[in-house]
Design a protein around this motif. Structure first.
Motif, PDB file in Angstrom:
ATOM      1  N   UNK A 134       6.305  -4.717  11.752  1.00 15.86           N
ATOM      2  CA  UNK A 134       6.361  -3.260  11.750  1.00 15.86           C
ATOM      3  C   UNK A 134       5.789  -2.737  10.438  1.00 15.86           C
ATOM      4  N   UNK A 135       4.976  -1.691  10.541  1.00 19.77           N
ATOM      5  CA  UNK A 135       4.419  -1.057   9.335  1.00 19.77           C
ATOM      6  C   UNK A 135       4.564   0.450   9.479  1.00 19.77           C
ATOM      7  N   UNK A 136       5.193   1.084   8.473  1.00 19.90           N
ATOM      8  CA  UNK A 136       5.475   2.511   8.536  1.00 19.90           C
ATOM      9  C   UNK A 136       4.948   3.210   7.297  1.00 19.90           C
ATOM     10  N   UNK A 137       4.187   4.296   7.530  1.00 24.24           N
ATOM     11  CA  UNK A 137       3.718   5.161   6.457  1.00 24.24           C
ATOM     12  C   UNK A 137       4.314   6.535   6.702  1.00 24.24           C
ATOM     13  N   UNK A 138       5.179   6.961   5.815  1.00 31.04           N
ATOM     14  CA  UNK A 138       5.872   8.229   6.023  1.00 31.04           C
ATOM     15  C   UNK A 138       6.736   8.140   7.266  1.00 31.04           C
ATOM     16  N   UNK A 139       6.449   8.982   8.251  1.00 33.93           N
ATOM     17  CA  UNK A 139       7.227   8.970   9.487  1.00 33.93           C
ATOM     18  C   UNK A 139       6.461   8.367  10.666  1.00 33.93           C
ATOM     19  N   UNK A 140       5.270   7.854  10.406  1.00 34.30           N
ATOM     20  CA  UNK A 140       4.471   7.240  11.450  1.00 34.30           C
ATOM     21  C   UNK A 140       4.537   5.716  11.334  1.00 34.30           C
ATOM     22  N   UNK A 141       4.557   5.025  12.472  1.00 34.25           N
ATOM     23  CA  UNK A 141       4.666   3.566  12.434  1.00 34.25           C
ATOM     24  C   UNK A 141       3.859   2.936  13.559  1.00 34.25           C
ATOM     25  N   UNK A 142       3.514   1.675  13.353  1.00 34.60           N
ATOM     26  CA  UNK A 142       2.942   0.818  14.393  1.00 34.60           C
ATOM     27  C   UNK A 142       3.704  -0.495  14.344  1.00 34.60           C
ATOM     28  N   UNK A 143       3.847  -1.135  15.508  1.00 39.31           N
ATOM     29  CA  UNK A 143       4.601  -2.382  15.573  1.00 39.31           C
ATOM     30  C   UNK A 143       4.017  -3.283  16.654  1.00 39.31           C
ATOM     31  N   UNK A 144       4.238  -4.571  16.491  1.00 33.59           N
ATOM     32  CA  UNK A 144       3.825  -5.544  17.485  1.00 33.59           C
ATOM     33  C   UNK A 144       4.803  -6.699  17.509  1.00 33.59           C
ATOM     34  N   UNK A 145       5.030  -7.258  18.691  1.00 32.10           N
ATOM     35  CA  UNK A 145       6.011  -8.337  18.822  1.00 32.10           C
ATOM     36  C   UNK A 145       5.547  -9.334  19.876  1.00 32.10           C
ATOM     37  N   UNK A 146       5.931 -10.589  19.682  1.00 26.81           N
ATOM     38  CA  UNK A 146       5.669 -11.630  20.665  1.00 26.81           C
ATOM     39  C   UNK A 146       6.920 -12.450  20.889  1.00 26.81           C
ATOM     40  N   UNK A 147       7.186 -12.803  22.144  1.00 23.22           N
ATOM     41  CA  UNK A 147       8.406 -13.527  22.491  1.00 23.22           C
ATOM     42  C   UNK A 147       8.080 -14.660  23.466  1.00 23.22           C
ATOM     43  N   UNK A 148       8.771 -15.787  23.265  1.00 25.85           N
ATOM     44  CA  UNK A 148       8.703 -16.906  24.202  1.00 25.85           C
ATOM     45  C   UNK A 148      10.111 -17.150  24.736  1.00 25.85           C
ATOM     46  N   UNK A 151       0.829  -1.196   0.000  1.00 26.15           N
ATOM     47  CA  UNK A 151       0.000   0.000   0.000  1.00 26.15           C
ATOM     48  C   UNK A 151       0.863   1.246   0.000  1.00 26.15           C
ATOM     49  N   UNK A 152       0.567   2.156   0.913  1.00 23.17           N
ATOM     50  CA  UNK A 152       1.317   3.414   0.994  1.00 23.17           C
ATOM     51  C   UNK A 152       2.521   3.318   1.918  1.00 23.17           C
ATOM     52  N   UNK A 153       2.729   2.169   2.537  1.00 24.83           N
ATOM     53  CA  UNK A 153       3.767   2.073   3.550  1.00 24.83           C
ATOM     54  C   UNK A 153       4.755   0.944   3.316  1.00 24.83           C
ATOM     55  N   UNK A 154       5.669   0.814   4.291  1.00 23.85           N
ATOM     56  CA  UNK A 154       6.719  -0.188   4.251  1.00 23.85           C
ATOM     57  C   UNK A 154       6.485  -1.193   5.381  1.00 23.85           C
ATOM     58  N   UNK A 155       6.393  -2.465   5.014  1.00 21.70           N
ATOM     59  CA  UNK A 155       6.165  -3.534   5.987  1.00 21.70           C
ATOM     60  C   UNK A 155       7.456  -4.326   6.176  1.00 21.70           C
ATOM     61  N   UNK A 156       7.731  -4.698   7.440  1.00 22.99           N
ATOM     62  CA  UNK A 156       8.892  -5.546   7.704  1.00 22.99           C
ATOM     63  C   UNK A 156       8.553  -6.569   8.778  1.00 22.99           C
TER      64      UNK A 156
END
Length: 306
Positions: free
Chosen positions: A167-181, A125-130
């Motif tokens: 992680x998903x970033x659109x311009x300079x705004x981002x949201x992220x989520x992580x899970x660890x065991x 879309x309009x952003x960068x996914x990693x």
């Protein structure tokens, strides 16, 4: 180069629970350091609490007063490639209680290391996914006493963990989520028997494993970062602190923590980060207020300028 490759990926967010061990989340962001670059880090963190949860019952303890922890950490992050980073940290921890007769500890805690792999990086879309896959581990650096809570500097187990980070970033705004065991080894304590929910005639303690989930959102640019975080730690197993008893290494330790961090980067490769965390709710943990300040220096190990 992408924005990700100009930023040091070591962001230290100390989560201090009742046992006063510091869970350093060096693998909790979606930033990478480029190939042949090294980020040297120095971090100071202070946390304190005067109320804690004994099971689900929140209370204070006049025999402890305010329990505080200072952590001094040095570490580094090396770009093995643009998609693989190697991270290592060494913390020195001091603990103190403002009341009572218990004396704090001053010891090196655990050598912490991580391998961080950016497995996916795509424009969507309009952003960068990693997507990042991170393997973590830790081993005790000194013979500190784990069976001395809440003033022990750590739990003295050997840990291995695996984390997935989106992680998903659109311009300079981002949201992220992580899970660890995280899987923890058994530990040995300096007594031949102990009681949990039943009597154990041994000095070996079976440590419960745990999960750690992180959600974050914020603003990210070449010079400035601002980020809000929420972290949920859940112990798989364990038991509650008994009424008016001291904590034990294999207690259930759950917590919900909010935090914020701010980072500024200079053109000379020096970065400064400041932030804090607050335990909103928990089980067998202290209601910790913590803050940290860190300085990073990023440079090319090959002497090249980019």
């Amino acid at each position: 180069m992408s924005l990700y490759f100009y930023r040091c990926s070591i962001v230290i967010c100390f989560l201090l629970v009742v046992s006063q061990f510091a869970k350093a989340q060096t693998d909790a962001d979606a930033l990478m350091i480029p190939k042949n670059y090294f980020c040297a880090a120095a971090v100071y963190s202070h946390g304190s609490w005067d109320h804690y949860w004994e099971g689900t019952f929140k209370r204070d303890n006049p025999n402890l007063g305010t329990v505080s922890t200072n952590t001094y950490t040095v570490g580094g992050n090396y770009g093995l490639s643009n998609r693989i980073n190697l991270i290592m940290m060494v913390p020195f921890v001091t603990t103190n209680a403002s009341a009572g007769t218990l004396r704090g500890e001053k010891k090196f805690q655990d050598l912490m290391f991580a391998i961080k792999w950016m497995a996916v990086k795509e424009e969507i879309g309009r952003g960068l996914f990693s997507f990042h896959a991170i393997a973590t581990g830790s081993v005790p650096l000194s013979n500190y006493e784990a069976d001395y809570l809440p003033l022990s500097v750590g739990l003295h187990s050997k840990n291995v963990g695996i984390r997935g980070l989106l992680n998903y970033q659109i311009g300079r705004l981002f949201v992220a989520g992580a899970g660890q065991y995280v899987r923890r080894s058994n530990i040995s304590i300096d007594r031949t028997s102990y009681y949990t929910t039943e009597m154990h005639y041994t000095n070996e303690v079976q440590m419960p494993n745990y999960t750690n989930f992180l959600a974050s959102a914020g603003y990210r640019s070449l010079r400035f970062n601002a980020e809000a975080t929420f972290t949920k730690m859940t112990t798989i197993g364990g038991f509650d602190i008994r009424k008016n008893d001291m904590p034990f290494p294999s207690n259930k330790m759950n917590s919900n923590v909010v935090g914020a961090l701010f980072k500024y980067s200079t053109p000379m490769g020096i970065e400064v980060t400041a932030g804090g965390n607050y335990v909103l709710s928990g089980r067998n943990v202290g209601q910790t207020r913590s803050g940290y300040l860190s300085v990073y220096y990023v440079f090319n190990t090959k002497g090249e300028k980019k």
